[in-house]
Write an enzyme that holds these catalytic residues in place. Sequence first.
Site, PDB file in Angstrom:
ATOM      1  N   ASP A 108       0.815  -1.207   0.000  1.00  0.00           N
ATOM      2  CA  ASP A 108       0.000   0.000   0.000  1.00  0.00           C
ATOM      3  C   ASP A 108       0.853   1.264   0.000  1.00  0.00           C
ATOM      4  OD1 ASP A 108      -1.993   1.883   0.372  1.00  0.00           O
ATOM      5  OD2 ASP A 108      -2.119   1.516   2.532  1.00  0.00           O
ATOM      6  N   ASP A 295      -2.078   5.655  -5.352  1.00  0.00           N
ATOM      7  CA  ASP A 295      -2.425   4.834  -4.193  1.00  0.00           C
ATOM      8  C   ASP A 295      -2.738   3.405  -4.612  1.00  0.00           C
ATOM      9  OD1 ASP A 295      -3.404   3.749  -1.876  1.00  0.00           O
ATOM     10  OD2 ASP A 295      -4.926   5.271  -1.526  1.00  0.00           O
TER      11      ASP A 295
END
Length: 507
Positions: A108, A295
């Site tokens: 992430d 992201d």
Amino acid sequence: MIGKMGTRFQSFWLLFLLSCLIFISATSSEQKGDGTLRIGLKKRKLNRANRLASQLFLKNRGSWSSKGFFHLNDGNSDTVPLKNYLDAQYYGDITIGTPPQKFTAIFDTGSSNLWMPSSKCYLSVACYFHSKYTASESSTYKKNGKPASIRYGTGAISGYFSNDDVKIGDLVIKDQEFIEATNEPGITFLVAKFDGILGLGFKEIAVGNSTPVWYNMVEKGLVKEQIFSFWLNRNPQDQEGGEIVFGGVDPKHFKGEHTYVPVTRKGYWQFDMGDLQIAGKPTGYCSKGCSAIADSGTSLLTGPTSVITMINHAIGAVGVASKECKTVIGQYGKTMLNSLLSQADPRKVCSQIGLCGFDQRMGIKSVLDDGTSDLINEAMCSVCEMATVWMQSELNQNETQERILSYAAELCDHIPSPNQQSAVNCEKVSSMPIVTFTIGGKPFDLSPQDYIFKIGDGVQSQCTSGFTAMDIPPPRGPLWILGDIFMGPYHTVFDYGKARVGFAKSA
């Protein structure tokens, strides 16, 4: 609110959803002689069960803190948007400890900590459906004990820090600090396939000032170059989910040259972008620049409600009809338009007509003293600010006043529910417009095939838009979050050494 799961009906559905989740299981890793490490990513198969699970999570998150964020409780508070981890389709394997204990993790770029469920997580149902780290079974474990928590509007993931060896592919990061999660309330992580999160963001947003895994890989000389790159395979027929390369890039996975933009604010991989176009028509919202982050932790693409509403209108997405919106357009539309025509600052139009900022002369406070006035004022102000964006966009296209007011009224029926996806007609996907982002002065197109999720075939098919609304206030926002919908079509390089992000067409 998600704090209580007390009914048998809820329990039944949770177990049903868990039993229905289907995932692709193959993954691989490969250490190259060129100083790079390639990690194969798994890809979740999209079906009605896990889409329903996603929607269940979104609809039951409960009340958030200011406008939908969660807070990192590390003594130096920072504000980070709540990520829809349940929609993350790409994840990989790591191990912790000696002998290795295996876990699945989301890689992430929107967070910076590594956390996994702890064997001492006794009271959270989610921990019983995932692999748990057992410190007593690792000879390389080192006690730390520093408390840690990541607070959400629906509860908190909490626990404490520990240190142990973390292995990614063939690379071993010795004595890595990570969080043992002893509390995971609610259903947020209960229905998730992965066990935990491996953050690849900057240290500035790390809970407890912990040194991220990637930092240690660089500082200990485990990678040749201070970059890592993502290739996300968007072909639904392929078993291979994608690949993350630590220390370099794989030329097979992109075409042409990357367009690089500097990181403007460390924490996220944040950069400046230019205006957004819908079917070649500028929205004007980012004509003076906007901020965005790349992201990998979400499959969606989020942006300000005002622009997402314009996209919804263009693609025919079903929205939530807003009574406040139509009231504002009906009562104040002409006044707002006249203010814009007189070249008033668009940011001040709503305050000038009294919809933004409390005006004691309106007398609302004396009539509604139960807090209702604050909610009404906030809703009316938000709608006015959105409508101003819509009107200014149409004025830039030299539309007539009648057409501008009509267009604004139409958009009222396409305002998305916050952080929820909108349904679209599958039969019209091929005729939907190209949505274009401007990054580094160059256009990056997203086709309907890129931004529409389709489940099933024929008359049973269901389609949803991958665009969702999230209004992030200053100083962090307004902010666009470019998730897998964008990183799939565009191979993405995260250049830590030069503090920049690069995009090229995926191959």
